[in-house]
Write a protein that holds these residues in place. Structure first.
Motif, PDB file in Angstrom:
ATOM      1  N   ARG A  52     -17.693  10.399  13.720  1.00 61.05           N
ATOM      2  CA  ARG A  52     -18.719  11.386  13.707  1.00 61.05           C
ATOM      3  C   ARG A  52     -20.323  11.058  14.337  1.00 61.05           C
ATOM      4  NH1 ARG A  52     -16.112  13.028   8.343  1.00 61.05           N
ATOM      5  NH2 ARG A  52     -14.829  14.830   9.019  1.00 61.05           N
ATOM      6  N   SER A  82     -13.929  15.823  19.242  1.00 59.05           N
ATOM      7  CA  SER A  82     -14.146  16.075  17.908  1.00 59.05           C
ATOM      8  C   SER A  82     -13.383  15.185  17.031  1.00 59.05           C
ATOM      9  CB  SER A  82     -14.325  17.489  17.612  1.00 59.05           C
ATOM     10  OG  SER A  82     -13.085  17.867  17.600  1.00 59.05           O
ATOM     11  N   PRO A  83     -14.061  15.069  16.011  1.00 62.46           N
ATOM     12  CA  PRO A  83     -12.998  14.317  14.870  1.00 62.46           C
ATOM     13  C   PRO A  83     -11.787  15.156  14.503  1.00 62.46           C
ATOM     14  CG  PRO A  83     -15.461  14.321  14.156  1.00 62.46           C
ATOM     15  CD  PRO A  83     -15.230  15.308  15.514  1.00 62.46           C
TER      16      PRO A  83
END
Length: 153
Positions: A94, A122-123
């Motif tokens: 993140r 993105s995570p």
């Protein structure tokens, strides 16, 4: 790797071998969906460590599917470590992604926690992270050994 051909050869009349083989938890559907989903309780073999010289904690349970015998092993100490490592990886991802660091895609340890879509990274979703938690501290063995010794011919 366990394959149907390998097991068939080990169990053939020609070889008739006893075996204990490590099962691939993530890639074998039966292990992933049926063996790990088994709700039976673990039996404690070795308790939590009292000193650093004590053996690692170990719990086991037997899962029978048709004529196949699996032994699921759980090390609670390793489970806690795996969970902490995953949390640290996801947090680091993140932070790195906020800086726009796309080089993380090449890192095998991070890749399974990344979701890559057109032009963005993105995570992983909470569901993917939860799915990975199923494997914390576990390994699965497949064997043809019974609780009782086999009789000799």
């Amino acid at each position: 790797m366990i394959s149907a051909e390998t097991i068939q050869a080990l169990e053939s009349e020609e070889l008739d071998c006893d075996y204990i083989l490590g099962a691939r938890m993530r890639s074998v559907k039966e292990v992933r969906e049926r063996v790990l989903a088994d709700r039976n309780r673990y039996e404690e073999v070795t308790p939590e460590r009292q000193t650093s010289k004590d053996p690692s904690p170990l719990k086991v349970k037997e899962v029978l599917i048709d004529d196949r015998r699996y032994v699921v092993c759980l090390n609670e100490e390793q489970r806690r470590k795996d969970a902490a490592d995953r949390a640290a990886i996801v947090e680091h991802l993140r932070e790195q992604l906020q800086r726009g660091d796309k080089d993380l895609i090449g890192n095998k340890g991070y890749r399974k926690y990344l979701q890559v879509e057109k032009g963005s990274t993105s995570p992983s979703t909470a569901a993917k992270v939860k799915e990975e938690a199923r494997y914390d501290g576990k390994w699965v063995l497949q064997t043809n050994l019974a609780d009782e010794p086999r009789s000799s011919p």
